[in-house]
Design a protein around this motif. Structure first.
Motif, PDB file in Angstrom:
ATOM      1  N   SER A   1       0.838  -1.200   0.000  1.00 40.87           N
ATOM      2  CA  SER A   1       0.000   0.000   0.000  1.00 40.87           C
ATOM      3  C   SER A   1       0.869   1.244   0.000  1.00 40.87           C
ATOM      4  CB  SER A   1      -0.930  -0.001   1.214  1.00 40.87           C
ATOM      5  OG  SER A   1      -0.161  -0.010   2.409  1.00 40.87           O
ATOM      6  N   ARG A   2       0.300   2.313  -0.482  1.00 29.70           N
ATOM      7  CA  ARG A   2       1.025   3.571  -0.571  1.00 29.70           C
ATOM      8  C   ARG A   2       1.225   4.161   0.819  1.00 29.70           C
ATOM      9  NH1 ARG A   2      -0.777   8.651  -4.425  1.00 29.70           N
ATOM     10  NH2 ARG A   2       1.121   9.910  -4.118  1.00 29.70           N
ATOM     11  N   PRO A   3       2.425   4.589   1.159  1.00 29.49           N
ATOM     12  CA  PRO A   3       2.646   5.122   2.511  1.00 29.49           C
ATOM     13  C   PRO A   3       1.947   6.459   2.698  1.00 29.49           C
ATOM     14  CG  PRO A   3       4.608   5.421   1.175  1.00 29.49           C
ATOM     15  CD  PRO A   3       3.666   4.591   0.360  1.00 29.49           C
ATOM     16  N   MET A   4       1.591   6.741   3.942  1.00 33.54           N
ATOM     17  CA  MET A   4       0.941   7.998   4.292  1.00 33.54           C
ATOM     18  C   MET A   4       2.017   9.041   4.584  1.00 33.54           C
ATOM     19  SD  MET A   4      -2.265   7.399   4.029  1.00 33.54           S
ATOM     20  CE  MET A   4      -2.946   8.815   4.878  1.00 33.54           C
ATOM     21  N   PHE A   5       2.128   9.988   3.675  1.00 37.34           N
ATOM     22  CA  PHE A   5       3.124  11.024   3.856  1.00 37.34           C
ATOM     23  C   PHE A   5       2.631  12.068   4.851  1.00 37.34           C
ATOM     24  CE2 PHE A   5       3.943   9.282  -0.346  1.00 37.34           C
ATOM     25  CZ  PHE A   5       5.309   9.039  -0.275  1.00 37.34           C
ATOM     26  N   LYS A   6       3.528  12.731   5.535  1.00 34.18           N
ATOM     27  CA  LYS A   6       3.179  13.752   6.510  1.00 34.18           C
ATOM     28  C   LYS A   6       2.748  15.019   5.789  1.00 34.18           C
ATOM     29  CE  LYS A   6       4.938  16.235  10.513  1.00 34.18           C
ATOM     30  NZ  LYS A   6       6.102  16.469  11.400  1.00 34.18           N
ATOM     31  N   ILE A   7       1.655  15.582   6.238  1.00 36.68           N
ATOM     32  CA  ILE A   7       1.130  16.801   5.639  1.00 36.68           C
ATOM     33  C   ILE A   7       1.522  17.972   6.531  1.00 36.68           C
ATOM     34  CG2 ILE A   7      -0.943  18.035   4.896  1.00 36.68           C
ATOM     35  CD1 ILE A   7      -2.268  15.318   4.478  1.00 36.68           C
TER      36      ILE A   7
END
Length: 223
Positions: free
Chosen positions: A172-178
């Motif tokens: 799955s695509r990693p959750m980047f920090k916003i």
């Protein structure tokens, strides 16, 4: 008038010839010219000027053959050569012994002892030296080391259904920090707004005293 520095041009050479070039063009005395511009040679192919030259000590020492060749020659033809010829070989060995090259190579031969003077000959080894030598021999005599990597150790095999949750997780695509603005953060406080508790604050006399600006003396006030 002094002597001119240049020779005037001629019909065969229509250029000025400097005095220095005329001096350099004169052949030296030890060069025998045959008239064709080349030095003269003997029937054996040796320059005649080389026969009249003086031999230096260094060239004379280098011209002697190796002492090892003298020994091989004497040992091989000892039964065939006469006494006069063998004596001549001994004299050549003595002459070659006197050169600096034989002394530097440590190959001086004593004709009386008929052996080579080996000054750097090693003495008998001690027990510790023999032990070090045998340890090294046993070390290099062993089998060669196998530098191939060991086989990979794998765990127990599992069915594909048991591995699917982990595969879906890592695929799955990693959750980047916003990154948000400071005004959108929960801990942000607007400097233009005054806190409600600050409006109810009662200032003390000590704070009033500290809030008064200090009197700075001006230059020339005490003159």
């Amino acid at each position: 008038m002094g002597k001119p520095k240049f020779d005037p041009p001629t019909n065969t050479f229509p250029y000025k010839i400097a005095k220095r070039l005329n001096i350099l063009s004169v052949p030296r005395k030890y060069i025998i010219d045959t008239g064709e511009g080349m030095p003269a040679y003997t029937p054996r192919g040796i320059r005649k000027s080389a026969l009249n030259s003086q031999l230096s000590d260094r060239v004379h020492d280098v011209s002697w053959p190796y002492l090892r060749r003298f020994l091989i020659l004497k040992k091989t033809y000892k039964q065939r050569f006469n006494e006069e010829r063998l004596e001549r070989i001994d004299r050549m060995i003595e002459a070659a012994n006197a050169t600096c090259y034989s002394k530097l190579a440590n190959c001086v031969i004593d004709l009386k002892k008929q052996d080579t003077k080996d000054v750097k000959k090693k003495k008998g080894w001690t027990e510790s030296e023999w032990k070090k030598h045998m340890d090294y021999i046993s070390q290099i005599a062993g089998p060669k080391r196998d530098f191939r990597p060991p086989p990979a150790k794998r765990g127990q095999s599992k069915p594909l259904e048991a591995l699917l949750p982990r595969l879906m997780q890592i695929s799955s695509r990693p959750m980047f920090k916003i990154y948000k603005r400071l005004s959108q953060e929960t801990w942000y406080r607007n400097p233009e707004k005054v806190a409600p508790k600050a409006l109810k604050y009662v200032i003390s006399d000590r704070v009033k005293k500290l809030a008064v600006a200090r009197v700075v003396p001006q230059p020339g006030a005490f003159d």
